[in-house]
Design a protein around this motif. Structure first.
Motif: not given
Length: 202
Positions: A38-43, A67-69, A74-77
């Motif tokens: 999820a974090l990759s799709h958020a960033d 790293n903070r983002r 919500g970005n971990l999934g």
């Protein structure tokens, strides 16, 4: 080293000490998880940074900000993969194997093929998973041989052990594999492969 590489860490569950497991200066089996998370799709997927490094384009990155983002809840999934291996000491040749694509886990534990697919995110719903076949008809099965990789959006471990859902998926996918004993003429070929170390044992 330039570009994408991975570090594996081991955490001692008794005292929470962190140890370096290994360094892989390449893409690895965990790459698909990090690039599809999820974090990759958020960033941006990590592989984009790898391509950027060799693109010749000037760029600057605020690594601390990234790293903070990526550490935001919500970005971990939740993404898991189950590497399915042949764990028996028998040696045979695969004559039936499940296709790559989306599979469904039924209430009774049966795993059935839903549709062909080429991307893990094509699995939808809590009872679907993407299976990538590695060993197919004609391949040898031996102890430690990779049969395939199952990717899904749920946790497969509880307290450091595989949970009931993981075992159900494992049994269900394995049920679609079948092999035939080696012919006498094949034994020398298999012996040469194993002696040369051209196989993986986990």
């Amino acid at each position: 080293y330039r570009g994408y590489f991975e570090l594996d860490f081991l955490i001692d569950k008794d005292d929470d000490k962190v140890y370096l497991g290994e360094i892989n200066p390449r893409l690895t089996g965990a790459s698909c998880l990090t690039n599809l998370s999820a974090l990759s799709h958020a960033d941006a997927p990590l592989f984009v940074f790898h391509l950027l490094e060799f693109s010749g384009l000037p760029y600057e990155l605020d690594v601390a900000a990234i790293n903070r983002r990526w550490a935001e809840p919500g970005n971990l999934g939740t993404t898991s993969q189950l590497i399915i291996k042949h764990t028996e000491t028998s040696v045979d040749r695969v004559h039936n194997a499940p296709s790559s694509g989306v599979w469904h886990l039924g209430a009774g534990g049966a795993v059935t093929f839903v549709r062909p697919a080429h991307h893990p995110r094509e699995a939808r719903g809590p009872d679907e998973a993407f299976f990538l076949r590695i060993s197919g008809p004609g391949d040898y099965r031996y102890e430690g041989a990779d049969l395939g990789i199952l990717m899904l959006n749920e946790r497969l471990m509880d307290g450091g052990e595989l949970n009931a859902r993981a075992h159900a998926w494992n049994r269900g996918i394995r049920a679609h594999f079948a092999g035939a004993p080696l012919h006498a003429s094949e034994t020398p070929v298999y012996d040469r492969i194993t002696k040369a170390g051209r196989f993986k044992i986990f």
